[in-house]
Scaffold this active site. Structure first.
Site, mmCIF file in Angstrom:
data_model
loop_
_atom_site.group_PDB
_atom_site.id
_atom_site.type_symbol
_atom_site.label_atom_id
_atom_site.label_comp_id
_atom_site.label_asym_id
_atom_site.label_seq_id
_atom_site.Cartn_x
_atom_site.Cartn_y
_atom_site.Cartn_z
ATOM 1 N N GLU A 143 0.823 -1.203 0.000
ATOM 2 C CA GLU A 143 0.000 0.000 0.000
ATOM 3 C C GLU A 143 0.859 1.256 0.000
ATOM 4 O O GLU A 143 1.655 1.471 0.921
ATOM 5 C CB GLU A 143 -0.883 0.026 1.252
ATOM 6 C CG GLU A 143 -1.693 1.299 1.419
ATOM 7 C CD GLU A 143 -2.281 1.465 2.816
ATOM 8 O OE1 GLU A 143 -3.245 2.236 2.948
ATOM 9 O OE2 GLU A 143 -1.771 0.831 3.771
ATOM 10 N N GLU A 242 -11.364 3.173 7.029
ATOM 11 C CA GLU A 242 -10.180 3.409 7.852
ATOM 12 C C GLU A 242 -10.051 4.911 8.101
ATOM 13 O O GLU A 242 -9.258 5.597 7.470
ATOM 14 C CB GLU A 242 -8.924 2.858 7.164
ATOM 15 C CG GLU A 242 -7.716 2.859 8.094
ATOM 16 C CD GLU A 242 -6.439 2.405 7.407
ATOM 17 O OE1 GLU A 242 -5.711 1.595 8.008
ATOM 18 O OE2 GLU A 242 -6.170 2.855 6.282
#
Length: 264
Positions: A143, A242
């Site tokens: 990521e 998130e």
């Protein structure tokens, strides 16, 4: 219709971790994700998932000494043995928790570090880790994380991530795209999302608002457009929520309600 996963590390801070499972289920989530599950024994974590009818979509491999500021080990010199031990721990948790994928953090580069040497270490470590995961039928993700929130992070751009996945050439290594990080690092989120989908590498998406990583209900990353785009592009994975709620988590989920399946 996108499928959503409540991030138990960031949502429901008004509850202890063991109580966040019930809160997520009560709010209609069928899946969760978490940064690091290791503060709970795998058996306890699995029991909580089963009790509340949840499944775990994603978690992170051990990142080194988080409290001391470490943010992953994959590109760091001299940490290969610790990296491998962390991957083995993560794989054991993934098996116990029936979690299909693990995010492997890259680590921080200090000023003056040799970027090419770090890249070669990263590639070698990820190839090894992906091979271990493949034996168990599990997927690894990388990521890009923005350099404002995490200065010095080795992996910051979507193009860089796609190139590294192609260089590592492991069939079970895929891309985790956090729309918040993408917006801060480089912007043009819709184009990058289209490119990631076209590449066939995208496995997991996360969402939050900018600039303060709160609910995606205002500003540059309003959820309506991005969720509709995910539907248009045929994305079938999870969207991880998130973000840091402004106040009460449940009250802040109003943005999500139109996208949740109607209750029977």
């Amino acid at each position: 219709m996108p499928r959503f996963a409540a991030n138990l590390s960031m949502l429901y801070p008004e509850h202890a971790l063991v109580d966040r499972f019930a809160a997520a289920a009560a709010d209609g989530f069928e899946a969760v994700e978490i940064l690091f599950p290791y503060e709970l024994a795998a058996a306890e974590f699995a029991t909580l998932l089963k009790r509340y009818g949840l499944h775990l979509a994603l978690f992170n491999a051990p990142p080194g000494d988080w409290a001391a500021g470490e943010r992953g080990l994959a590109c760091l010199a001299g940490r290969e043995a610790e990296f491998q031990a962390g991957i083995q721990q993560a794989l054991a948790y993934a098996q116990a928790l029936a979690c299909p994928r693990i995010h492997v953090m890259a680590g921080l580069l200090a000023a003056g570090d040799d970027a090419e040497a770090a890249r070669q270490r990263y590639i070698a470590n990820l190839r090894w880790a992906a091979a271990q995961a493949a034996h168990l039928g599990l997927q690894l993700c990388i990521e890009p994380i923005n350099g404002r929130d995490m200065p010095g992070y080795f992996l910051q751009g979507q193009e860089q991530a796609r190139a590294l996945i192609q260089a590592i050439a492991a069939p079970n290594l895929r891309l985790q795209m956090d729309l918040y990080h993408c917006q801060i690092s480089q912007g043009d989120v819709s184009t990058q999302l289209r490119l990631n989908m076209a590449s066939g590498l995208l496995a997991h998406v996360q969402i939050a608002g900018v600039p303060a990583r709160q609910e995606p209900d205002q500003g540059e990353l309003r959820a309506e457009h991005l969720l509709a785009l995910l539907d248009e592009l045929g994305y079938t994975g999870h969207v991880g929520c998130e973000y840091r709620p402004r106040a009460n988590t449940r009250a802040g989920l109003a943005w999500l309600r139109p996208w949740q399946p109607a209750k029977p």
